[in-house]
Design a protein around this motif. Structure first.
Motif, PDB file in Angstrom:
ATOM      1  N   ARG A 135      48.852   8.282  70.283  1.00 15.08           N
ATOM      2  CA  ARG A 135      49.078   6.458  70.430  1.00 15.08           C
ATOM      3  C   ARG A 135      48.183   5.878  69.443  1.00 15.08           C
ATOM      4  O   ARG A 135      47.093   6.418  69.699  1.00 15.08           O
ATOM      5  CB  ARG A 135      49.333   6.238  71.847  1.00 15.08           C
ATOM      6  CG  ARG A 135      50.642   6.899  72.464  1.00 15.08           C
ATOM      7  CD  ARG A 135      50.732   6.194  73.763  1.00 15.08           C
ATOM      8  NE  ARG A 135      51.862   6.517  74.764  1.00 15.08           N
ATOM      9  CZ  ARG A 135      53.157   5.768  74.525  1.00 15.08           C
ATOM     10  NH1 ARG A 135      53.219   4.950  73.994  1.00 15.08           N
ATOM     11  NH2 ARG A 135      54.202   6.338  75.345  1.00 15.08           N
ATOM     12  N   ILE A 136      48.375   4.579  69.209  1.00 17.47           N
ATOM     13  CA  ILE A 136      47.472   3.700  68.447  1.00 17.47           C
ATOM     14  C   ILE A 136      47.384   2.625  68.995  1.00 17.47           C
ATOM     15  O   ILE A 136      46.356   1.851  68.925  1.00 17.47           O
ATOM     16  CB  ILE A 136      47.944   3.705  67.199  1.00 17.47           C
ATOM     17  CG1 ILE A 136      46.672   3.203  66.153  1.00 17.47           C
ATOM     18  CG2 ILE A 136      49.239   3.025  66.809  1.00 17.47           C
ATOM     19  CD1 ILE A 136      46.756   3.198  64.518  1.00 17.47           C
ATOM     20  N   LEU A 137      48.261   2.039  69.747  1.00 13.57           N
ATOM     21  CA  LEU A 137      48.199   0.779  70.668  1.00 13.57           C
ATOM     22  C   LEU A 137      48.227   0.769  72.093  1.00 13.57           C
ATOM     23  O   LEU A 137      47.657  -0.121  72.666  1.00 13.57           O
ATOM     24  CB  LEU A 137      49.391  -0.110  70.015  1.00 13.57           C
ATOM     25  CG  LEU A 137      49.686  -0.291  68.613  1.00 13.57           C
ATOM     26  CD1 LEU A 137      50.848  -1.191  68.244  1.00 13.57           C
ATOM     27  CD2 LEU A 137      48.508  -1.307  68.322  1.00 13.57           C
ATOM     28  N   LEU A 138      48.913   1.831  72.654  1.00  7.03           N
ATOM     29  CA  LEU A 138      49.104   1.956  73.953  1.00  7.03           C
ATOM     30  C   LEU A 138      48.093   3.168  74.424  1.00  7.03           C
ATOM     31  O   LEU A 138      47.898   4.012  73.587  1.00  7.03           O
ATOM     32  CB  LEU A 138      50.500   2.104  74.530  1.00  7.03           C
ATOM     33  CG  LEU A 138      51.252   0.941  74.044  1.00  7.03           C
ATOM     34  CD1 LEU A 138      52.732   1.283  74.293  1.00  7.03           C
ATOM     35  CD2 LEU A 138      51.063   0.117  75.154  1.00  7.03           C
ATOM     36  N   PRO A 139      47.825   3.205  75.648  1.00  6.40           N
ATOM     37  CA  PRO A 139      46.989   4.270  76.316  1.00  6.40           C
ATOM     38  C   PRO A 139      47.771   5.532  76.348  1.00  6.40           C
ATOM     39  O   PRO A 139      49.019   5.338  76.301  1.00  6.40           O
ATOM     40  CB  PRO A 139      46.574   3.824  77.469  1.00  6.40           C
ATOM     41  CG  PRO A 139      47.144   2.454  77.969  1.00  6.40           C
ATOM     42  CD  PRO A 139      48.047   1.873  76.781  1.00  6.40           C
ATOM     43  N   GLU A 140      47.202   6.686  76.171  1.00  2.00           N
ATOM     44  CA  GLU A 140      47.784   7.898  75.985  1.00  2.00           C
ATOM     45  C   GLU A 140      48.552   8.269  77.110  1.00  2.00           C
ATOM     46  O   GLU A 140      49.485   8.887  77.079  1.00  2.00           O
ATOM     47  CB  GLU A 140      46.620   9.163  75.847  1.00  2.00           C
ATOM     48  CG  GLU A 140      45.985   9.043  74.400  1.00  2.00           C
ATOM     49  CD  GLU A 140      47.148   9.612  73.601  1.00  2.00           C
ATOM     50  OE1 GLU A 140      47.976  10.399  73.645  1.00  2.00           O
ATOM     51  OE2 GLU A 140      46.829   9.048  72.445  1.00  2.00           O
ATOM     52  N   ASP A 141      48.485   7.575  78.204  1.00  2.87           N
ATOM     53  CA  ASP A 141      49.432   7.981  79.366  1.00  2.87           C
ATOM     54  C   ASP A 141      50.404   7.043  79.743  1.00  2.87           C
ATOM     55  O   ASP A 141      50.933   7.105  80.802  1.00  2.87           O
ATOM     56  CB  ASP A 141      48.491   8.164  80.759  1.00  2.87           C
ATOM     57  CG  ASP A 141      47.661   7.031  81.051  1.00  2.87           C
ATOM     58  OD1 ASP A 141      47.505   6.062  80.372  1.00  2.87           O
ATOM     59  OD2 ASP A 141      46.950   7.073  82.179  1.00  2.87           O
ATOM     60  N   TRP A 142      50.419   6.032  78.683  1.00  2.00           N
ATOM     61  CA  TRP A 142      51.528   5.081  78.966  1.00  2.00           C
ATOM     62  C   TRP A 142      52.992   5.754  78.978  1.00  2.00           C
ATOM     63  O   TRP A 142      53.194   6.745  78.257  1.00  2.00           O
ATOM     64  CB  TRP A 142      51.640   4.138  77.946  1.00  2.00           C
ATOM     65  CG  TRP A 142      52.227   2.895  78.013  1.00  2.00           C
ATOM     66  CD1 TRP A 142      53.778   2.818  77.641  1.00  2.00           C
ATOM     67  CD2 TRP A 142      52.142   1.699  78.742  1.00  2.00           C
ATOM     68  NE1 TRP A 142      54.174   1.538  77.921  1.00  2.00           N
ATOM     69  CE2 TRP A 142      53.369   0.823  78.967  1.00  2.00           C
ATOM     70  CE3 TRP A 142      50.859   1.416  79.457  1.00  2.00           C
ATOM     71  CZ2 TRP A 142      53.401  -0.410  79.551  1.00  2.00           C
ATOM     72  CZ3 TRP A 142      50.990   0.221  80.197  1.00  2.00           C
ATOM     73  CH2 TRP A 142      52.022  -0.613  80.123  1.00  2.00           C
ATOM     74  N   GLU A 143      53.925   5.124  79.802  1.00  2.00           N
ATOM     75  CA  GLU A 143      55.166   5.840  80.049  1.00  2.00           C
ATOM     76  C   GLU A 143      56.167   5.049  78.917  1.00  2.00           C
ATOM     77  O   GLU A 143      56.569   3.803  79.187  1.00  2.00           O
ATOM     78  CB  GLU A 143      55.694   5.994  81.274  1.00  2.00           C
ATOM     79  CG  GLU A 143      54.980   6.587  82.280  1.00  2.00           C
ATOM     80  CD  GLU A 143      55.121   6.405  83.911  1.00  2.00           C
ATOM     81  OE1 GLU A 143      56.293   5.762  84.096  1.00  2.00           O
ATOM     82  OE2 GLU A 143      54.509   7.055  84.662  1.00  2.00           O
ATOM     83  N   GLY A 144      56.897   5.912  78.166  1.00  2.00           N
ATOM     84  CA  GLY A 144      57.884   5.607  77.342  1.00  2.00           C
ATOM     85  C   GLY A 144      57.396   4.736  75.997  1.00  2.00           C
ATOM     86  O   GLY A 144      56.249   4.670  75.774  1.00  2.00           O
ATOM     87  N   HIS A 145      58.301   4.158  75.202  1.00  2.00           N
ATOM     88  CA  HIS A 145      57.955   3.557  74.027  1.00  2.00           C
ATOM     89  C   HIS A 145      58.574   2.211  74.128  1.00  2.00           C
ATOM     90  O   HIS A 145      59.909   2.056  74.179  1.00  2.00           O
ATOM     91  CB  HIS A 145      58.682   4.462  73.057  1.00  2.00           C
ATOM     92  CG  HIS A 145      58.022   5.941  72.836  1.00  2.00           C
ATOM     93  ND1 HIS A 145      56.804   6.082  72.538  1.00  2.00           N
ATOM     94  CD2 HIS A 145      58.608   7.088  73.478  1.00  2.00           C
ATOM     95  CE1 HIS A 145      56.709   7.518  72.643  1.00  2.00           C
ATOM     96  NE2 HIS A 145      57.726   7.873  73.335  1.00  2.00           N
ATOM     97  N   PRO A 146      57.845   1.147  74.410  1.00  2.00           N
ATOM     98  CA  PRO A 146      58.350  -0.228  74.486  1.00  2.00           C
ATOM     99  C   PRO A 146      59.251  -0.884  73.421  1.00  2.00           C
ATOM    100  O   PRO A 146      59.935  -1.857  73.930  1.00  2.00           O
ATOM    101  CB  PRO A 146      56.927  -1.156  74.614  1.00  2.00           C
ATOM    102  CG  PRO A 146      55.816   0.125  74.608  1.00  2.00           C
ATOM    103  CD  PRO A 146      56.464   1.335  74.028  1.00  2.00           C
TER     104      PRO A 146
END
Length: 167
Positions: A135-146
């Motif tokens: 990931r480049i914008l969201l934290p590594e542990d973010w769930e899904g792809h917004p």
């Protein structure tokens, strides 16, 4: 060099797989997904074309009904002063299926590194052989792809409300 000239050169090299869409201001070249890295390498290395600048890679989600996604590559040949858009269309994964896999072009243009990471982060497209696919914008542990059409935001992230009941 015109769009038709470029298309003829690419059709001679890659055959009937190369198509075009003539809608909008700039025509778009269409290519098979499995040839994108080979095609881009040719566009960069061929002395007649020399597309030395990748300005952008745009990812599109056509949603679960159409079950497809697209990538659009915006290229420029700075010395020759011509631009080219290339589009690939590929199957979209459904929930609980592996992410779609596309060959990286980061070994051709260094700018692809961040563009591909952004498409991975926000759209869930995995670029095979990318040197740093995270990931480049969201934290590594973010769930899904917004930016996917079927994205459902998690309720909380590390105790912080991400979504409220009325959303």
């Amino acid at each position: 060099m015109t769009f038709e000239d470029i298309k003829q050169i690419l059709s001679a090299k890659f055959g009937e797989d190369i198509g075009s869409e003539e809608k909008g201001i700039q025509p778009i070249l269409t290519a098979p997904t499995n040839k994108i890295a080979e095609l881009c390498k040719f566009l960069f290395e061929d002395d007649r074309l020399y597309f030395d600048y990748l300005a952008c890679i745009t990812a599109l989600d056509n949603g679960p009904v159409l079950a497809t996604m697209e990538l659009v590559y915006n290229l420029t040949s700075i010395p020759y002063g011509h631009d080219l858009m290339i589009k690939i269309l590929f199957p979209r994964n459904m929930e609980d299926q592996p992410l779609p896999k596309i060959s990286t072009v980061s070994h051709i243009w260094k700018t692809a590194d961040w563009h591909e990471r952004e498409a991975f982060d926000l759209m869930g497209i995995n670029f095979v052989n990318h040197p740093d696919m995270r990931r480049i914008l969201l934290p590594e542990d973010w769930e899904g792809h917004p930016l996917r059409k079927d994205y459902h935001a998690q309720e909380k992230y590390h105790g912080i409300h991400v979504r409220y009941e009325n959303e």
